[in-house]
Scaffold this motif. Structure first.
Motif, PDB file in Angstrom:
ATOM      1  N   LEU A  94      33.997 -30.556  -2.300  1.00 28.96           N
ATOM      2  CA  LEU A  94      33.077 -29.929  -3.249  1.00 28.96           C
ATOM      3  C   LEU A  94      33.237 -28.415  -3.262  1.00 28.96           C
ATOM      4  O   LEU A  94      33.133 -27.777  -4.319  1.00 28.96           O
ATOM      5  N   ILE A 115      36.599 -31.732 -15.120  1.00 26.30           N
ATOM      6  CA  ILE A 115      36.065 -33.095 -15.171  1.00 26.30           C
ATOM      7  C   ILE A 115      34.597 -33.005 -15.565  1.00 26.30           C
ATOM      8  O   ILE A 115      33.697 -33.167 -14.724  1.00 26.30           O
ATOM      9  N   ASN A 127      24.974 -35.153  -1.969  1.00 22.87           N
ATOM     10  CA  ASN A 127      25.751 -34.944  -0.741  1.00 22.87           C
ATOM     11  C   ASN A 127      24.972 -34.143   0.287  1.00 22.87           C
ATOM     12  O   ASN A 127      24.922 -34.505   1.473  1.00 22.87           O
ATOM     13  N   HIS A 170      35.756 -28.221 -11.190  1.00 22.46           N
ATOM     14  CA  HIS A 170      34.731 -29.122 -11.727  1.00 22.46           C
ATOM     15  C   HIS A 170      34.645 -29.020 -13.243  1.00 22.46           C
ATOM     16  O   HIS A 170      34.192 -29.959 -13.908  1.00 22.46           O
ATOM     17  N   THR A 175      25.816 -34.460  -7.956  1.00 23.93           N
ATOM     18  CA  THR A 175      26.697 -34.921  -6.875  1.00 23.93           C
ATOM     19  C   THR A 175      26.534 -34.061  -5.629  1.00 23.93           C
ATOM     20  O   THR A 175      26.443 -34.560  -4.501  1.00 23.93           O
ATOM     21  N   ASP A 176      26.491 -32.751  -5.832  1.00 28.48           N
ATOM     22  CA  ASP A 176      26.315 -31.842  -4.699  1.00 28.48           C
ATOM     23  C   ASP A 176      24.941 -32.018  -4.064  1.00 28.48           C
ATOM     24  O   ASP A 176      24.796 -31.977  -2.834  1.00 28.48           O
ATOM     25  N   GLN A 232      32.868 -35.057 -17.162  1.00 28.53           N
ATOM     26  CA  GLN A 232      32.186 -36.350 -17.215  1.00 28.53           C
ATOM     27  C   GLN A 232      31.276 -36.571 -16.006  1.00 28.53           C
ATOM     28  O   GLN A 232      30.376 -37.403 -16.050  1.00 28.53           O
ATOM     29  N   ILE A 233      31.518 -35.856 -14.923  1.00 32.72           N
ATOM     30  CA  ILE A 233      30.722 -35.999 -13.701  1.00 32.72           C
ATOM     31  C   ILE A 233      29.710 -34.866 -13.635  1.00 32.72           C
ATOM     32  O   ILE A 233      30.040 -33.706 -13.870  1.00 32.72           O
ATOM     33  N   ASN A 234      28.472 -35.218 -13.329  1.00 33.54           N
ATOM     34  CA  ASN A 234      27.443 -34.206 -13.106  1.00 33.54           C
ATOM     35  C   ASN A 234      27.600 -33.680 -11.676  1.00 33.54           C
ATOM     36  O   ASN A 234      27.098 -34.272 -10.714  1.00 33.54           O
ATOM     37  N   TRP A 235      28.279 -32.572 -11.546  1.00 33.23           N
ATOM     38  CA  TRP A 235      28.624 -32.056 -10.230  1.00 33.23           C
ATOM     39  C   TRP A 235      27.410 -31.500  -9.494  1.00 33.23           C
ATOM     40  O   TRP A 235      27.373 -31.504  -8.255  1.00 33.23           O
TER      41      TRP A 235
END
Length: 224
Positions: free
Chosen positions: A114, A126, A138, A123, A134-135, A128-131
């Motif tokens: 990350l 991409i 994590n 990031h 996601t963070d 398409q991913i809600n970073w």
């Protein structure tokens, strides 16, 4: 009187001057539709690719910010915890040690990935991913598991220096992950509140405009 040859020369001169004036006016007019050759479009397309490629690079703003520093501290503390636990050669029982080893290794790898994604602007490649989510997930999971692993290792330690160091760095990592989770949740709430306020204001503005049209039907007729 002018000869026919002079008249023809005069007409040719006026035609040429008129064509020059019309050509100049058409080229300088900003309302004329402009067309570009295929090669120009390809160059512009290539330039757009070049601008996208510019995203690949170190982002000093993120790394020097609060979340960037926290992310670096998380990777360092998790890695030191994993190194400390790996220096222990003998253990009985070993369940707490194995669990701490798994948590510290997983946290250092995932958080390191990350950190690279955000620090190098990968990031944005991409979307398409809600970073952010996601963070947040994590950091939340690492906070919980690091706390449990450090607590279990502290209860089952064998008074070895490496084990004590691993416990200390484990609790430090827990604290850093907890601070990151708290700040991330706080920012998420602020952004959600601002978005809801913006949507409410847009809705109220639309209702006000519709009421104005209902009370003044001549406005609709004029618009039509």
């Amino acid at each position: 009187m002018r000869s026919p040859e002079d008249l023809l020369e005069g007409l040719d001169g006026e035609a040429s001057s008129a064509s020059m004036i019309s050509g100049a006016s058409s080229s300088s007019s900003p309302y004329q539709p402009t067309t570009e050759p295929v090669g120009g479009g390809q160059q512009r397309h290539g330039g757009r690719h070049h601008r996208r490629g510019a995203f690949l690079g170190c982002d000093p703003t993120y790394l020097a910010g609060t979340f960037g520093r926290l992310k670096i501290a998380q990777v360092v503390l998790a890695l030191i915890s994993f190194i400390c636990i790996e220096t222990i050669m003998e253990c009985a029982p070993c369940e707490g040690l194995y669990f701490f080893e798994f948590v510290s290794c997983s946290a250092s790898v995932v958080t390191g990935v990350l950190l690279l994604m955000f620090g190098l602007n990968l990031h944005e490649r991409i979307p398409q991913i809600n970073w952010n989510i996601t963070d947040l997930v994590n950091t939340g999971l690492c906070t919980i598991f690091f706390f449990i692993a450090s607590l279990v290792l502290a209860a089952l330690n064998h008074k070895k220096a490496a084990e004590i160091a691993a416990v200390i760095f484990g609790f430090l990592a827990t604290a850093v992950y907890a601070v990151n989770s708290f700040l991330a949740v706080k920012n998420w709430r602020i952004n959600s509140r601002q978005q809801n306020t913006r949507q409410t204001s847009d809705y109220m503005r639309a209702r006000t405009e519709s009421r104005d049209v209902d009370h003044h039907p001549e406005i609709e007729r004029l618009d039509g």
